[in-house]
Design an enzyme around this catalytic site. Structure first.
Site: not given
Length: 440
Positions: A412, A416
Site C-alpha cells: 500500500h 492504492d
C-alpha cells in the site's frame, strides 16, 4: 629442542588476530612452509605457514581465540634448525596479501549501495552467536559495523567458509543482494540477567523438537522482512472459470500429443496474469527508497513446494512474449526441476510478479505475503463446482459453474486500492472471457 611458534606480524597496524582453524593437531608432523593455521584480522584472513619442521608438541589456544601479535600460540619439537629467512619471507608475503585485500575491500565498498538499518553496536574484537556457536572474525565485524548490520542479521547470512564460517565475500554478496534478512529476529539471550528482565517460565509441553533447516530460516526471515517492509492490503474477487476448465479438459490430451507437454492450469494462469500486467504496468514494480521502478520485463514467479516442504519461487522469464506451448514447456521444466531439487540460481531470480496457487492444496483462498522486492502477489484458490445464478438469453438461471476466489496482496506504499482492485478484477475478467474456440 622445542620451538615457540608465535603469532606472526600480519601488517603494520595489526595488533591482534583471531585463530580461525588449526590445520594440524598435537602429535602431527609438520614441514617447514606447510600451512599450520588460518587466522583473521580486521583487514584480511590469512593462512599461516610453519617456519620450522618438526612435531606439534602443544597447541596453546583453541579456534576462535583472539591473540596478540608476537604471543606464543604453539610449541613445535624440532631438530634444532630454525630458518629465520623463511620466516621473514612468509611475513612479507602475508603483509603483501593484507595490502592487496584491503584495496579490494575499499573497491568493493565504493561499488555497493547499502540500505541503512538500526544495529546493536559491539566493541568486542570478535563475536560468537550463542545458538549456533558461529564465530565472526574481526574483519567481518568491522564490515558489519560500517554497514550497520546486526549480529542477528549476520547469523542469517549463508556462509561459504571453512566449517560454515562467514567470510567477508559472503557479507559483501549479502549487501549486494539487498540484505534480505535485514529484519532478522533477535537471538534469545542465554544470560537471564543480560537486560535485567525477569525470565518467565512457560510450559512448553511434550513434543518433538525440530530444528529449522537453513532454507526454512531463510524463508522465515524473508517473510518477516516482507511484513516489516510493505504494509499489506488484500483485495478479493471471484471468477467463473467454467470456459477455461471445459476447454482444458477437452484439449489436454490433444495438446500433449501435439506438443509433447502436459497442459496444466498453471501456464494458462501465467498467460492470463502476464496479459493483465501489461494492462496495469505499475503492478509490475519494486520500490527503491523514494523511487518506484516499473519493470520492463514481465517475469512471473510461481510459488512451488519442494519435496522437503519448503517453498521456492521459480520464474517464467518474459512470460508476456511466449505462446501457450512455450509457457507449458517452461512451467513443466521448472516444476520438474523443483521436484528433483535441481533448480539453478538463474531459475529463481528476476521475478517481477508472483502467483501462488493455493488451490493446489485445497485452499479456498489465501492472503499471500509479498515476494520482496515486488509490490504485489496473487493467490489463486481451488477451482470448485457450485450452483450459481447466471444471466442467459432466457433470463436468470441456476447452473453448475467452476468458481475460483482470487486474492491480491499489494504494497500500500505504492499500490492504492484502485490499482490493486482493478488489476485483480482484470485477471478475473480474462479468466471468464476465455475463448472456448481457441486452437491448440
Amino acid at each position: 629442542m622445542s620451538f615457540e611458534f608465535k603469532m606472526p606480524k600480519l601488517g603494520e597496524s595489526i595488533t591482534e588476530a583471531a585463530i580461525i582453524t588449526w590445520f594440524k593437531n598435537v602429535g602431527d608432523t609438520i614441514e617447514e612452509d606447510e600451512m599450520l593455521l588460518e587466522v583473521a584480522t580486521d583487514k584480511v584472513d590469512s593462512e599461516v605457514p610453519s617456519t620450522v619442521s618438526g612435531v606439534i608438541e602443544e597447541i596453546l589456544y583453541e579456534a576462535n581465540a583472539v591473540i596478540k601479535i608476537g604471543e606464543t600460540i604453539a610449541i613445535i619439537k624440532t631438530d634444532g634448525k630454525v630458518s629465520t629467512s623463511k620466516k621473514k619471507s612468509k611475513e612479507s608475503t602475508v603483509i603483501q596479501s593484507d595490502s592487496e585485500e584491503s584495496q579490494k575491500n575499499k573497491n568493493r565498498k565504493k561499488k555497493r549501495t547499502v540500505i541503512p538499518s538500526i544495529v546493536e553496536e559491539s566493541h568486542s574484537a570478535s563475536f560468537s552467536v550463542s545458538n549456533s556457536n558461529q564465530f565472526f572474525s574481526p574483519l567481518v565485524i568491522e564490515i558489519a559495523k560500517t554497514h550497520h548490520i546486526s549480529f542477528e542479521e549476520l547469523a542469517r547470512i549463508p556462509a561459504t567458509g571453512h566449517e560454515g564460517r562467514l567470510r567477508k565475500s559472503d557479507v559483501f554478496q549479502y549487501i549486494e543482494d539487498g540484505r534480505p534478512y535485514k529484519f532478522a529476529q533477535p537471538v534469545a539471550q542465554q544470560d537471564p540477567t543480560a537486560y535485567r528482565i525477569p525470565q518467565l517460565n512457560f510450559d512448553k509441553g511434550k513434543g518433538k523438537v525440530i530444528e529449522m533447516d537453513r532454507m526454512r530460516q531463510m524463508i522465515a526471515d524473508h517473510m518477516v522482512y516482507s511484513k516489516h517492509t510493505s504494509p499489506h492490503v488484500t483485495a478479493y474477487v471471484e471468477a467463473d472459470l467454467t470456459n477455461m476448465v471445459n476447454w482444458r479438459n477437452a484439449n489436454k490430451v490433444a495438446f500433449q500429443e501435439k506438443h509433447g507437454e502436459r497442459l496444466t492450469f498453471t501456464p494458462l494462469f501465467v498467460e492470463t496474469v502476464a496479459k493483465a500486467v501489461k494492462d496495469f504496468p505499475n503492478i509490475n514494480a519494486s520500490v527503491d527508497g523514494k523511487n518506484i521502478i516499473v519493470k520492463e520485463d514481465i517475469n512471473i514467479g510461481m510459488a512451488t513446494a519442494l519435496p522437503s516442504g519448503n517453498l521456492i519461487v521459480p520464474v517464467v522469464k518474459h512470460a508476456d512474449t511466449k505462446d501457450l506451448k512455450a509457457l507449458a514447456s517452461n512451467v513443466n521444466e521448472l516444476a520438474n526441476k523443483a521436484r528433483e531439487n535441481n533448480l539453478k540460481a538463474d531459475d529463481i531470480q528476476g521475478s517481477t510478479f508472483t502467483i501462488s496457487n493455493v488451490g493446489t492444496f485445497g485452499s479456498v483462498m489465501g492472503t499471500p505475503i509479498i515476494n520482496q522486492p515486488e509490490v504485489a502477489i496473487l493467490a489463486l484458490g481451488i477451482i470448485k463446482k457450485r450452483p450459481e445464478v447466471i444471466t442467459t438469453e432466457k433470463g436468470d438461471e441456476i447452473a453448475i459453474r467452476s468458481m475460483m476466489y482470487l486474492s491480491l496482496s499489494f504494497d500500500h506504499r505504492v499500490v492504492d486500492g484502485f490499482l490493486g482492485g482493478s488489476f485483480v478484477r482484470r485477471v478475473a475478467d480474462y479468466f471468464e472471457q476465455f475463448n472456448v474456440n481457441r486452437k491448440i
